[in-house]
Scaffold this motif. Structure first.
Motif, short mmCIF file in Angstrom:
data_model
loop_
_atom_site.label_atom_id
_atom_site.label_comp_id
_atom_site.label_asym_id
_atom_site.label_seq_id
_atom_site.Cartn_x
_atom_site.Cartn_y
_atom_site.Cartn_z
N VAL A 1 0.84 -1.21 0.00
CA VAL A 1 0.00 0.00 0.00
C VAL A 1 0.87 1.25 0.00
O VAL A 1 0.57 2.23 -0.69
N SER A 2 1.95 1.23 0.76
CA SER A 2 2.85 2.39 0.80
C SER A 2 3.48 2.65 -0.57
O SER A 2 3.68 3.82 -0.96
N PRO B 1 -7.35 0.60 1.54
CA PRO B 1 -6.69 -0.13 0.45
C PRO B 1 -6.51 -1.61 0.75
O PRO B 1 -6.71 -2.46 -0.12
N ARG B 2 -6.12 -1.94 1.98
CA ARG B 2 -5.93 -3.35 2.34
C ARG B 2 -7.26 -4.11 2.33
O ARG B 2 -7.33 -5.25 1.84
N GLU B 3 -8.32 -3.49 2.84
CA GLU B 3 -9.63 -4.14 2.84
C GLU B 3 -10.13 -4.34 1.41
O GLU B 3 -10.71 -5.38 1.08
N LEU C 1 -0.71 6.89 5.19
CA LEU C 1 -1.92 6.97 6.01
C LEU C 1 -2.92 7.95 5.41
O LEU C 1 -4.13 7.70 5.39
N TYR C 2 -2.40 9.06 4.88
CA TYR C 2 -3.29 10.03 4.23
C TYR C 2 -3.91 9.41 2.98
O TYR C 2 -5.11 9.58 2.72
N PHE C 3 -3.10 8.69 2.23
CA PHE C 3 -3.62 7.99 1.04
C PHE C 3 -4.73 7.03 1.43
O PHE C 3 -5.78 6.96 0.76
#
Length: 283
Positions: free
Chosen positions: A248-249, A275-277, A261-263
């Motif tokens: 994700v990063s 994003p992970r979900e 985190l903002y993304f």
């Protein structure tokens, strides 16, 4: 005790928190689905509806009451009131539908000529055109049932075809081409999504003042320039999460977000999932 979430989109209580949901609702008089749909505040996304047989009634008992018959379509935007069901004089109302979160580039195709209480209406005149649109609805439904990681993207592409066809069939609204300057900026944005793009830089690409550019962009595409850029980034983020193994990063950095985190917050705001979900739900 936690209340169970309804997973049937044809029944009351379904959360509609996905990016694309499609189906067919066969309402027969006295049947299980013969009830009224009332959502005063609408949904977070859009609903596109095609009557395939019988008749429905929209906004009953009001001066805006509309009867929809075979070949009639409805486009219900996010936040618009839902108030419809089987017409009392009709034995049935069968309709195909798609719930969706629109892509940024669709704003021109979501602006129909005939609008009542924020809901768009259109009649598809010929049987051949009705069959064409109905088959696209069926293809969307089938693509979603396949369940592979690209089925949603395929469904969105099929939905895009429906919207383009509806724009073509909407004779009440003459087609206005996208301004070449705005088209040039859109291409520039897509080529530079990972960069920090300022209004001054984009208006320079358009060879216009910042205020004039911002006004024309919103007039042409229906949304502010910042929202359009964000929508493009989220659309690409979805593709990367589905088709690559990037963390994700890494996806965040690829799209120009220095803070992962903002993304994630921006992604959740747009799609209702982190994003992970989102990636996990499509695996």
């Amino acid at each position: 005790m936690t209340e169970a979430i309804n997973l049937d989109p044809l029944m009351p209580g379904y959360p509609f928190n996905a990016h694309l949901v499609a189906g067919v609702t066969p309402i027969d008089q006295g049947g299980e689905l013969d009830f009224w749909i009332e959502r005063p505040s609408g949904l977070k996304g859009y609903i596109l509806n095609l009557t395939t047989s019988g008749s429905g009634l929209v906004f009953p008992g009001s001066k805006h009451e509309i009867r929809v018959n075979t070949g009639d379509m409805m486009l219900i935007p996010a936040g618009a009131c839902h108030d419809y069901g089987r017409h009392p004089e009709a034995p049935n109302w069968h309709h195909r539908w798609v719930y969706f979160r629109p892509r940024a580039t669709w704003s021109e195709w979501l602006n129909w000529a005939q609008v009542t209480r924020n809901v768009g209406f259109m009649t598809i005149e010929s049987r051949e055109r009705v069959q064409l649109i109905s088959q696209l609805f069926k293809d969307i439904d089938n693509s979603r049932k396949n369940g592979n990681m690209l089925s949603e993207e395929l469904g969105l592409n099929l939905l895009e075809q429906i919207l383009i066809r509806c724009r073509e069939f909407d004779q009440q609204r003459p087609q206005a081409p996208l301004d070449n300057r705005i088209h040039r900026v859109c291409q520039f944005i897509n080529d530079n999504l990972s960069k920090e793009l300022s209004i001054a830089e984009l208006s320079s690409v358009a060879c216009m003042s910042s205020s004039r550019f911002s006004h024309l962009f919103r007039k042409q595409l229906g949304i502010p320039i910042r929202q359009w850029i964000e929508d493009q980034r989220i659309s690409l983020a979805r593709q990367l999460l589905l088709t690559t193994d990037l963390a994700v990063s890494q996806v965040a950095q690829y799209l120009g977000y220095q803070d992962a985190l903002y993304f994630s917050r921006v992604f959740r705001k747009n799609l209702g999932l982190s994003p992970r979900e989102f990636r996990k739900s499509h695996q």
